[in-house]
Design a protein around this motif. Sequence first.
Motif, PDB file in Angstrom:
ATOM      1  N   ILE A 305      -8.472  29.263  -7.201  1.00  0.00           N
ATOM      2  CA  ILE A 305      -7.701  29.516  -5.612  1.00  0.00           C
ATOM      3  C   ILE A 305      -5.777  29.747  -4.931  1.00  0.00           C
ATOM      4  CG2 ILE A 305      -6.841  27.378  -4.729  1.00  0.00           C
ATOM      5  CD1 ILE A 305      -8.806  25.787  -5.956  1.00  0.00           C
ATOM      6  N   GLU A 306      -6.175  30.238  -4.715  1.00  0.00           N
ATOM      7  CA  GLU A 306      -4.541  30.754  -4.431  1.00  0.00           C
ATOM      8  C   GLU A 306      -4.068  30.955  -2.583  1.00  0.00           C
ATOM      9  OE1 GLU A 306      -4.904  35.403  -6.335  1.00  0.00           O
ATOM     10  OE2 GLU A 306      -4.131  35.217  -4.369  1.00  0.00           O
ATOM     11  N   LEU A 307      -3.182  30.246  -3.290  1.00  0.00           N
ATOM     12  CA  LEU A 307      -1.961  30.046  -0.997  1.00  0.00           C
ATOM     13  C   LEU A 307      -1.862  31.075  -0.591  1.00  0.00           C
ATOM     14  CD1 LEU A 307       0.466  27.436  -1.897  1.00  0.00           C
ATOM     15  CD2 LEU A 307      -1.925  26.947  -0.363  1.00  0.00           C
ATOM     16  N   ALA A 308      -2.232  31.226   0.712  1.00  0.00           N
ATOM     17  CA  ALA A 308      -1.261  32.866   0.845  1.00  0.00           C
ATOM     18  C   ALA A 308      -0.154  33.099   0.462  1.00  0.00           C
ATOM     19  CB  ALA A 308      -1.812  32.019   3.139  1.00  0.00           C
ATOM     20  N   LEU A 311       3.348  31.097   1.864  1.00  0.00           N
ATOM     21  CA  LEU A 311       3.784  29.401   1.700  1.00  0.00           C
ATOM     22  C   LEU A 311       3.568  29.306   0.342  1.00  0.00           C
ATOM     23  CD1 LEU A 311      -0.024  28.350   3.653  1.00  0.00           C
ATOM     24  CD2 LEU A 311       2.260  27.498   3.630  1.00  0.00           C
TER      25      LEU A 311
ATOM     26  N   SER B   4      -8.177  24.713   0.524  1.00  0.00           N
ATOM     27  CA  SER B   4      -7.717  24.743  -0.592  1.00  0.00           C
ATOM     28  C   SER B   4      -6.908  24.376  -0.234  1.00  0.00           C
ATOM     29  CB  SER B   4      -9.319  25.147  -1.589  1.00  0.00           C
ATOM     30  OG  SER B   4      -8.849  27.056  -0.610  1.00  0.00           O
ATOM     31  N   GLU B   5      -6.306  25.414   0.591  1.00  0.00           N
ATOM     32  CA  GLU B   5      -4.749  25.571   1.107  1.00  0.00           C
ATOM     33  C   GLU B   5      -4.393  24.506   1.228  1.00  0.00           C
ATOM     34  OE1 GLU B   5      -4.084  30.028   2.113  1.00  0.00           O
ATOM     35  OE2 GLU B   5      -3.915  28.416   3.499  1.00  0.00           O
ATOM     36  N   ILE B   8      -4.011  22.073  -2.403  1.00  0.00           N
ATOM     37  CA  ILE B   8      -2.781  22.413  -2.886  1.00  0.00           C
ATOM     38  C   ILE B   8      -1.727  22.215  -2.160  1.00  0.00           C
ATOM     39  CG2 ILE B   8      -1.354  24.281  -4.319  1.00  0.00           C
ATOM     40  CD1 ILE B   8      -3.544  25.871  -4.077  1.00  0.00           C
ATOM     41  N   ILE B   9      -0.985  21.839  -1.541  1.00  0.00           N
ATOM     42  CA  ILE B   9       0.511  21.385  -0.260  1.00  0.00           C
ATOM     43  C   ILE B   9       0.116  20.431  -0.556  1.00  0.00           C
ATOM     44  CG2 ILE B   9       0.994  21.219   1.861  1.00  0.00           C
ATOM     45  CD1 ILE B   9      -0.339  24.284   2.925  1.00  0.00           C
TER      46      ILE B   9
END
Lengths: 457, 66
Positions: A305-308, A311, B4-5, B8-9
């Motif tokens: 899983i990765e954030l943009a 962000l 998923s983002e 995470i946030i």
Amino acid sequence: MKNYRLISLIFLMTFTAGACFHVLRELRSKAKDVQRETQAIKAVLPDAQNFSEKGGNPPHYKGYQTSANTEKDLLGLAFVTTDLAPEIRGYAGPIKMMVGMDRKGSITKIHVISHSETPSYVFDLDTFLDQFRSRGVKDSFVLGRDIDGISRATISSEAMTRAVEKGLKLAGHQVLGLETSVLLLEEKPSPIEQIIIPLILFGIAVLGVVSHNTIIRWTALAGGFLYFGIIKSTMVSVVHIANICLGKFPAFIQSPLWYALIGLTLFTTLIWGMVFCGSLCPFAGVEEVIYNIFHKSKKRGLKKIELAEKLDRRARHLKYLVLLSALIVSVLLGNASAASIEPFLTLFTQKATRLGWTLLILMLFAAIFYFRFWCKYLCPVGACLGLMARMSPFKIKLGKNCIHCDICERICPTQAIRMNEEKLPVIDYPECILCGKCVQKCPKQSLSLRGFAHEKE
Amino acid sequence: MKKSEKYIIILIGVATVIVMGVIYENTLSVLRPPSAKIMIDVEKVKKEIRQAGLAPQEGMHWKELP
């Protein structure tokens, strides 16, 4: 990152302002000390109706049954341990206690006036200090034999015990004229292992960084987990940073490990970068193991899983906010205990409030899905060491034969490498844990650890 | 934004709030007197038990000293 200059400046200003503020406050607090001591005397000699001013040699208060203040009416004495044993210090500085004693030289009660020890380590001070009641000038005060110490807080327990013993016997002998037993004042030299083993571990970690060898790196991580985590239950913490800001250092003879750990961490960070975070931190080791268990297999493992990128960059600023918050609160309180927030302490000491346990469980859960979640977004120690790592002369640097394959960006576990507009990798050094994967995987061996790097930010 | 983002946030947000909560708890523990014990207001408890229609001994909360 241009932001790093601003963040470094803010941190330095906060640190310096905090240190100056603390010095000024210490100078002004003497009047408040008198008030606190007055309250403490009443607590330790509750039957006394009248008290003398502090005086004599050694300095002490006298408590009287009536207002006549004659020797007949003398109930007992009270003294402050930092007056009679100023050289004895706890883990994070002096532990100031008011000790009451009766005319026969037996302790009536002990009241803690102030201390800077970590609350999670000295949870139950009252139970510990209750053991001293009725112990007298002829008794021995050997920790572990006569007095049960506080689990995982040996330095604090030892300091309090020795300070009380010394004060009691000094006051008993010199003021009350009592015979006392032998005072065991010799400083027990701490085992030399507290310096040698950290040296060996940091040596292994640096070797792993320099040789980009994963096995050596994991050996250092395992050693760090075992020694710093399991055996000593200590690691570099934001409490240390706050204590340095407040000018509170333990005595070297009592805790050489403190000096070895902090000194070696600062040294290796300033020379090579994030050596401690990348190769020694016990909690980071636990996070990596958890992540690898669930992501090892490409078929059965969890998806990465990765954030943009935008962000992710913004979210990483949070750890600087945590660092500054912990530092500011510690400075305002004059006590670094407020900065005791790391889930590491909960994991290795099993002492925490419900919120502390919740944080630990949440971070271990997050580690399943995200590589080093705590380190990347919230760790205040990583934030501080990262700012220092920018200044290290040795850095992973790009050579001339880069073929723009992006492998380094994709392989970096902490997303510390980003491709710029010219498709060249730019390394975010405060985020680089020096795992060496980019160096190992680069097909043209374009990346390597070099000295005196001049990276544009 | 991917699911998923978002998760995470949310996780980051919750963790940050908890960290600030831990700092707050630590602050309170520093400001409290070091040797403070939580004191039970015995008179208040006795009154509440009597109001519930029980005698203290029936409430089994304490032994009355002779």
